[in-house]
Design a protein around this motif. Structure first.
Motif, mmCIF file in Angstrom:
data_model
loop_
_atom_site.group_PDB
_atom_site.id
_atom_site.type_symbol
_atom_site.label_atom_id
_atom_site.label_comp_id
_atom_site.label_asym_id
_atom_site.label_seq_id
_atom_site.Cartn_x
_atom_site.Cartn_y
_atom_site.Cartn_z
ATOM 1 N N UNK A 1 0.847 -1.198 0.000
ATOM 2 C CA UNK A 1 0.000 0.000 0.000
ATOM 3 C C UNK A 1 0.878 1.242 0.000
ATOM 4 N N UNK A 2 0.567 2.192 -0.890
ATOM 5 C CA UNK A 2 1.218 3.505 -0.894
ATOM 6 C C UNK A 2 0.163 4.559 -0.628
ATOM 7 N N UNK A 3 0.291 5.247 0.511
ATOM 8 C CA UNK A 3 -0.689 6.263 0.891
ATOM 9 C C UNK A 3 -0.308 7.614 0.286
ATOM 10 N N UNK A 4 -1.295 8.461 0.102
ATOM 11 C CA UNK A 4 -1.037 9.793 -0.440
ATOM 12 C C UNK A 4 -1.731 10.843 0.410
ATOM 13 N N UNK A 5 -1.178 12.075 0.373
ATOM 14 C CA UNK A 5 -1.781 13.182 1.108
ATOM 15 C C UNK A 5 -1.119 13.454 2.442
ATOM 16 N N UNK B 1 4.351 14.762 -1.906
ATOM 17 C CA UNK B 1 3.311 15.786 -1.930
ATOM 18 C C UNK B 1 3.938 17.146 -1.653
ATOM 19 N N UNK B 2 3.071 18.133 -1.485
ATOM 20 C CA UNK B 2 3.526 19.513 -1.258
ATOM 21 C C UNK B 2 4.487 19.609 -0.079
ATOM 22 N N UNK B 3 4.242 18.820 0.969
ATOM 23 C CA UNK B 3 5.047 18.942 2.189
ATOM 24 C C UNK B 3 6.399 18.248 2.086
ATOM 25 N N UNK C 1 -0.713 28.221 2.902
ATOM 26 C CA UNK C 1 -0.509 28.511 1.477
ATOM 27 C C UNK C 1 -1.001 27.386 0.579
ATOM 28 N N UNK C 2 -0.722 26.150 0.934
ATOM 29 C CA UNK C 2 -1.119 25.027 0.072
ATOM 30 C C UNK C 2 -2.635 24.894 -0.015
ATOM 31 N N UNK C 3 -3.328 25.144 1.106
ATOM 32 C CA UNK C 3 -4.785 25.049 1.117
ATOM 33 C C UNK C 3 -5.395 26.113 0.213
ATOM 34 N N UNK C 4 -4.888 27.326 0.291
ATOM 35 C CA UNK C 4 -5.438 28.422 -0.506
ATOM 36 C C UNK C 4 -5.131 28.225 -1.984
ATOM 37 N N UNK C 5 -3.946 27.741 -2.292
ATOM 38 C CA UNK C 5 -3.596 27.506 -3.691
ATOM 39 C C UNK C 5 -4.431 26.386 -4.279
ATOM 40 N N UNK C 6 -4.618 25.325 -3.525
ATOM 41 C CA UNK C 6 -5.389 24.179 -4.001
ATOM 42 C C UNK C 6 -6.859 24.540 -4.212
ATOM 43 N N UNK C 7 -7.425 25.256 -3.249
ATOM 44 C CA UNK C 7 -8.856 25.580 -3.315
ATOM 45 C C UNK C 7 -9.153 26.794 -4.175
ATOM 46 N N UNK D 1 0.638 19.408 -11.205
ATOM 47 C CA UNK D 1 -0.251 18.875 -12.251
ATOM 48 C C UNK D 1 -1.384 18.013 -11.710
ATOM 49 N N UNK D 2 -1.200 17.370 -10.527
ATOM 50 C CA UNK D 2 -2.263 16.510 -9.997
ATOM 51 C C UNK D 2 -3.364 17.319 -9.296
#
Length: 519
Positions: free
Chosen positions: A122-126, A158-160, A292-298, A320-321
Motif C-alpha cells: 500500500x502507498x498512501x497519499x496526502x 506531496x507539497x510537504x 498557502x497550500x490550502x489556498x492555492x489548491x482551493x 499537475x495533480x
C-alpha cells in the motif's frame, strides 16, 4: 605419660576418647618407641577412624564454599540478565520495584489462522489524516481478502515533501501486534517476493474511489491469487462510507482508535503541551486551515492582495495533480467551499460567545499573510498560542521539516481540548471530529461556512446589527457541536454524504440506544 595413655584401660580410653585420639595421632606422627603390641593396634585402629572423619568435614566445608560462591555469582548475573534469563527464578533474582499486580501487562491477541491469498502493498497519499484513514481502509480490505499486509508506505512527494516513514510517526510494533488476530502484517516482503517486485512481477493499480467490498472481492482478489503481490497506490477514499458489513466498519474503528498509536516521542511531547495548557486553565483548539497550500489548491483568495493572488495561482499550476486550475474564488466562498479567513474566524468566535481570555491553541502550519492576516484575531483573542510558543526550540528540533510529525502533535492536543473548532472540513477536521465523538462526544463546533460568510457580509455592510448577527450564529450552531446523530447517506453520491471517519456511528454509543454493558 604418653605411654601410659596408650596402654590405659578400655573404660578410661572411652572416657577420654577424643583426647586420646589426638595423642595417639601425635605419637604416630612423632615416631614413638613402638612399645606394646596392643598399643600399636589401637593406634592403627584410630587412624582408620579419624582420617575419614576429617575428609568428610573438609568435603562439607569446600562444598559449602562452592555453593555460596555460585549463589553470589547468580545474584550478580541476575542484576544484569535477570529480566531476560531468570524470570522463572525466585524473587531474589528478579528485582522488581513495583508489586506484580501493578506491573502493566501488554495483551497480545492470538494470531488469526487463515489461508493467505497473497501480499498487499500500500502507498498512501496526502497529509497525515488522509493517510491515516487510508491505512484503516487498507487493513479492513486485507482482512476481508485474507491477504498479508505490508506496513504501508507514506507519501513523500506531496507539497510537504515529508521524508517520514511509517515507524517515524506510528508505533509500528503496536500496529502489528494489536491486529494480529485480524490480519497478518509484515514490516517488509519476504526476500523471494521482494525480488519478484524488483523484477516487475507484481501488479500495481489505484483502486476505484468509494468502492464497496464487492469490488475488492471481484477485482483485487483474483489479482492477488494470480500475481501473489498486489501494490495499491493512491489509497485515499477507496472504501465506501456506507453499505459495508458491520465487522468491516468496526475494524476500521479499531485500527483508527487503537492500532494507530503515535510513537512514544510524539506522545510524550503531545502530553507535555497539554500539561502546559492545562496549568493555565481551559483551552480551545482552532484548526485554522489558512496555509498557502490550502489556498492555492482551493483557489480561495478572499482578503489577499494582487501579489498574493498571483503567487497562489502560480502554485496551483505548478502541481499537475491538482486538476482544477481556473477557479472563481468569490463564487466558491459564497458556496461555503473556502476555509474561513482569520478575520472571519475572529467574528465567528466572538459571535458564538467564546470568552476573549480563553487560551486558543492554533493547530496549523504557517498562516498565509503572517502577522497582517492574524492581527484581527489576535486583537479579539490575545491569548493565542502555538506549539512553537509553548515549547523550547530544542523540543521541536527533531520534528522540524517533518510536517506529518508536527501534525501528529496538533492531533493529540486537539483530542484533549475543551472545544475543537476547524475552519475548514478537511481531513484533519473530519478525523479529529470522529475521534472526539468516540471519546464521548466532546464539544466540536463545525462552522456552517456557507451561512457564516453571508451573515458576515451583511454585518460588514451594516444590514445586520451585531446582536442579530450573534443571535443567528448561535442558533445555527446549536446542532453542530459534535452531538450524536446518524450519518447522512446519499446513494450514488458518496462524495456528498457524511464521511465515515467524521461520524463512525457503528462504533459509538448513540443517545437513543440502551447503554452497553461495559463490565
Amino acid at each position: 605419660m604418653l605411654r601410659w595413655l596408650g596402654k590405659g584401660s578400655d573404660k578410661k580410653g572411652d572416657h577420654c576418647e577424643n583426647e586420646e585420639m589426638e595423642v595417639v595421632e601425635f605419637n604416630v606422627l612423632g615416631g614413638g618407641d613402638g612399645g606394646g603390641g596392643g598399643g600399636g593396634e589401637v593406634v592403627k585402629s584410630k587412624r582408620l577412624i579419624i582420617r575419614p572423619r576429617i575428609k568428610v568435614w573438609m568435603a562439607r566445608a569446600i562444598t559449602t564454599v562452592i555453593l555460596w560462591t555460585c549463589v553470589v555469582q547468580l545474584m550478580a548475573l541476575g542484576e544484569l540478565w535477570g529480566p531476560r534469563l531468570l524470570k522463572g527464578m525466585p524473587y531474589c533474582f528478579n528485582h522488581i520495584d513495583a508489586p506484580e499486580d501493578l506491573v502493566a501487562k501488554v495483551y497480545v491477541p492470538p494470531k488469526r489462522i487463515y489461508r493467505n491469498n497473497g501480499y498487499l502493498m500500500v502507498s498512501c497519499n496526502g497529509g497525515l489524516n488522509q493517510m491515516r484513514a487510508a491505512i484503516c481502509d487498507m487493513v479492513a480490505i486485507a482482512r476481508h481478502l485474507n491477504a498479508t499486509l505490508v506496513v504501508p508506505e507514506l507519501d513523500k512527494s506531496s507539497f510537504w515533501a515529508d521524508p517520514s516513514e511509517f515507524q517515524d510517526i506510528f508505533d509500528v510494533d503496536n500496529f502489528i501486534a494489536s491486529l494480529r488476530d485480524e490480519v497478518r502484517i509484515l514490516k517488509e516482503l519476504p526476500p523471494n517476493l521482494k525480488r519478484r517486485v524488483e523484477l516487475g512481477l507484481s501488479y500495481t493499480l489505484p483502486p476505484i474511489s468509494w468502492s464497496d467490498i464487492s469490488y475488492y472481492e471481484k477485482q483485487i482478489l483474483p489479482l492477488l491469487r494470480k500475481h501473489k503481490v498486489v501494490h495499491l497506490n493512491r489509497t485515499d477514499a477507496r472504501l465506501a462510507n456506507n453499505g459495508l458489513p458491520p465487522e468491516i466498519q468496526k475494524l476500521r474503528c479499531r485500527v483508527n482508535f487503537n492500532a494507530l498509536r503515535f510513537t512514544s516521542q510524539i506522545e510524550e511531547l503531545g502530553r507535555r503541551i497539554v500539561r502546559i495548557l492545562r496549568e493555565n486553565g481551559p483551552f480551545l483548539v482552532l484548526h485554522l486551515r489558512y496555509e498557502m497550500d490550502m489556498l492555492a489548491f482551493s483557489g480561495c483568495t478572499h482578503g489577499c492582495d494582487s501579489g498574493e493572488v498571483d503567487e497562489l495561482t502560480r502554485m496551483r499550476y505548478a502541481y499537475p495533480w491538482w486538476k482544477e486550475k481556473v477557479i472563481n474564488s468569490e463564487l466558491k466562498r459564497r458556496e461555503g467551499l473556502c476555509p474561513l479567513t482569520p478575520e472571519e474566524t475572529a467574528l465567528t468566535l466572538t459571535a458564538l460567545g467564546i470568552d476573549q481570555s480563553v487560551q486558543i491553541y492554533i493547530a496549523a502550519g504557517e498562516i498565509y499573510g503572517g502577522k497582517r492576516r492574524m492581527a484581527s484575531l489576535l486583537e479579539a483573542f490575545p491569548n493565542l498560542v502555538r506549539k512553537e510558543t509553548l515549547l523550547e526550540p530544542s523540543d521541536l528540533m527533531y520534528f522540524q521539516n517533518h510536517s506529518s510529525q508536527m501534525a501528529a502533535l496538533d492531533y493529540l492536543v486537539s483530542l484533549e481540548s475543551d472545544i475543537f473548532i476547524p475552519t475548514y472540513d478537511g481531513n484533519m477536521a473530519k478525523v479529529v471530529e470522529g475521534h472526539r465523538r468516540f471519546l464521548g462526544f466532546k464539544k466540536t463546533i463545525i462552522p456552517d461556512r456557507r451561512l457564516l460568510v453571508r451573515l458576515i457580509d451583511q454585518y460588514a455592510s451594516g444590514a445586520l446589527s451585531w446582536d442579530d448577527f450573534s443571535l443567528v450564529v448561535k442558533k445555527a450552531h446549536v446542532s453542530r457541536m459534535g452531538n450524536p446523530k446518524r450519518r447522512v447517506v446519499i446513494l450514488d453520491r458518496p462524495k456528498e454524504e457524511d464521511y465515515f471517519y467524521a461520524n463512525p456511528q457503528e462504533c459509538l454509543q448513540l443517545l437513543d440506544e440502551p447503554l452497553r454493558n461495559t463490565s
